[in-house]
Design an enzyme around this catalytic site. Structure first.
Site, PDB file in Angstrom:
ATOM      1  CE1 TYR A 107      -4.271  -1.992   4.877  1.00  0.00           C
ATOM      2  CE2 TYR A 107      -3.505   0.216   4.304  1.00  0.00           C
ATOM      3  CZ  TYR A 107      -3.941  -1.038   3.924  1.00  0.00           C
ATOM      4  OH  TYR A 107      -4.035  -1.350   2.587  1.00  0.00           O
ATOM      5  CB  SER A 124      -0.898   0.001   1.250  1.00  0.00           C
ATOM      6  OG  SER A 124      -1.515   1.254   1.435  1.00  0.00           O
TER       7      SER A 124
END
Length: 336
Positions: A152, A127
Site C-alpha cells: 500500500y 499517505s
C-alpha cells in the site's frame, strides 16, 4: 467550479464533496462501490450527497481507461480531487493485486484525463505510510521515503512519482497530500476507531498491536477537509528556489507540491482507547499483541510547510473528535 471527486462514496471523499457543495461548487462524484467494506455505509453517504442539486454520481472503476477518458472529455471538469484508491495496509498483504488495479492503474487514468482535458489543478491523496522504515520524527516532506513497509505504501509513493512525471512533462499543476490517520463520523469500518467502538459496545476484546505503544498523529476529518479544499484553491506552482543539484522532494521546477496534512500531535494508542472508553462510558477488554507486519510504530506529521503556504491549522483535539464519532456511531447503528 465544476470538480471531479474520485472515491466520493468513501470517508474523505464524502466529507470533501459535502463541503464543496455547501460552498456552491458543482461536484461529480465517482466511485466503484467495491465491497472492501460494507457497501451500505457508502450508499448512506451517497444518499446524503444526492439530496444536493449540485451533485451528480457516476459509478465507475478507475481502471476502466476508456470510460474514465470519456467522462473527462464529456463533463468539462475544471479541477480534480483524486481520493479513490484501495485503502488498508494490512489488506495489501492479503490482496496485493487490488492495489495494482486501483492505486496504480487508477492514478494513471486520472493523470491521463487531466493531461488531455486542460485540468487547472489535480489534488491527490498520498499517505503517511510512505515514510515506512524512517524513524526520524516528526516526518517531513523533505525526508527520504524510499523504504516502504507495505505494498500500500509503495503504491502511494508511486503515485507521487507518477504525478511528478506528468507535472514535468505536461506542466500539469499537481498537489499531493500525505494524510495522517484520519478519523471522524462516517469513518471506515476497517479503521481502528470503528473496530474498537464495535468491540467495546458488543463486549468483545480489542486487539492492541505493539502492546498499545503505537503513536499516531490522529487527524479529525474536518481538519483534513479544510486542508484538501485549501490545497484545491491554491494551484501548485513551480519552486523558484528549487535546485537540481540539491533537489527538494516536496517541490520542483515543475508545478508540483507535496504536503503533510496531520494534527502535529501524536497520541499513544492506549490513550486514544482511554478517550474512547470515556466517551462510551464502558471499559474495553484488551488483547495486548506484538507489532503487525507492515505497520510503522509511530507517525508524527511536520506540517510547517502546509501551515506556511496554505494557512492550515488543525483545530480538533481527540477528545472532541472521538466524541463526535461516538455520537454519530450510536445514532447511525441505533445503539441503545
Amino acid at each position: 467550479m465544476k470538480i471531479l471527486i474520485t472515491g466520493a462514496a468513501g470517508f474523505i471523499g464524502y466529507h470533501t464533496s459535502k463541503a464543496l457543495l455547501a460552498r456552491g461548487d458543482e461536484v461529480v462524484g465517482l466511485d466503484n462501490l467495491n465491497n472492501y467494506y460494507d457497501v451500505s455505509l457508502k450508499h448512506s453517504r451517497l444518499d446524503i450527497l444526492k439530496k444536493e442539486p449540485g451533485f451528480k454520481f457516476v459509478e465507475l472503476d478507475l481502471s476502466d481507461r476508456d470510460s474514465v477518458a470519456e467522462l473527462f472529455a464529456v463533463r468539462g471538469f475544471q479541477r480534480v480531487v483524486h481520493l479513490g484508491a484501495q485503502a488498508g495496509v494490512r489488506y495489501s498483504l492479503k490482496n496485493p493485486y487490488a492495489y495494482l488495479d486501483s492505486n496504480l492503474a487508477g492514478m494513471l487514468t486520472v493523470l491521463e484525463g487531466c493531461r488531455h482535458n486542460n485540468i487547472e489543478h489535480l489534488v491527490y491523496a498520498s499517505s503517511s505510510s510512505v515514510y515506512g522504515a524512517n524513524t526520524l520524527m516528526p516526518f517531513s516532506v523533505n525526508h527520504n521515503v524510499d523504504h516502504p513497509l507495505s505494498l500500500y505504501a509503495a503504491t502511494k509513493k508511486s503515485n507521487e512519482l507518477m504525478a511528478h512525471s506528468y507535472s514535468s512533462l505536461y506542466e500539469l499543476p499537481v498537489t499531493g497530500l500525505r494524510f495522517f490517520t484520519v478519523y471522524g463520523p462516517f469513518g471506515r469500518p476497517d479503521m481502528a476507531l470503528s473496530i474498537f467502538t464495535k468491540c467495546i459496545v458488543e463486549g468483545k476484546p480489542i486487539d492492541l498491536f505493539n502492546y498499545g505503544n503505537h503513536r499516531r498523529d490522529f487527524t479529525y476529518i474536518d481538519d483534513i477537509v479544510s486542508g484538501v479544499i485549501g490545497s484545491l484553491d491554491s494551484i501548485a506552482k513551480t519552486d523558484s528556489l528549487w535546485k537540481s543539484d540539491r533537489p527538494n522532494p516536496a517541490s520542483s521546477n515543475a508545478p508540483y507540491r507535496l504536503y503533510n496534512i496531520g494534527n502535529q500531535s501524536p497520541v499513544e494508542l492506549i490513550k486514544y482507547v482511554e478517550v474512547l472508553e470515556n466517551c462510551l462510558g464502558r471499559t474495553a477488554k484488551k488483547n495486548m499483541l506484538p507489532l503487525q507486519p507492515g505497520d510503522v510504530e509511530d507517525t508524527w506529521a511536520d506540517i510547517e510547510e502546509f501551515v506556511t503556504y496554505m494557512g492550515y491549522k488543525p483545530a480538533t483535539p481527540i477528545e472532541e473528535g472521538v466524541k463526535n464519532f461516538v455520537d454519530w456511531y450510536i445514532d447511525y447503528y441505533k445503539i441503545v
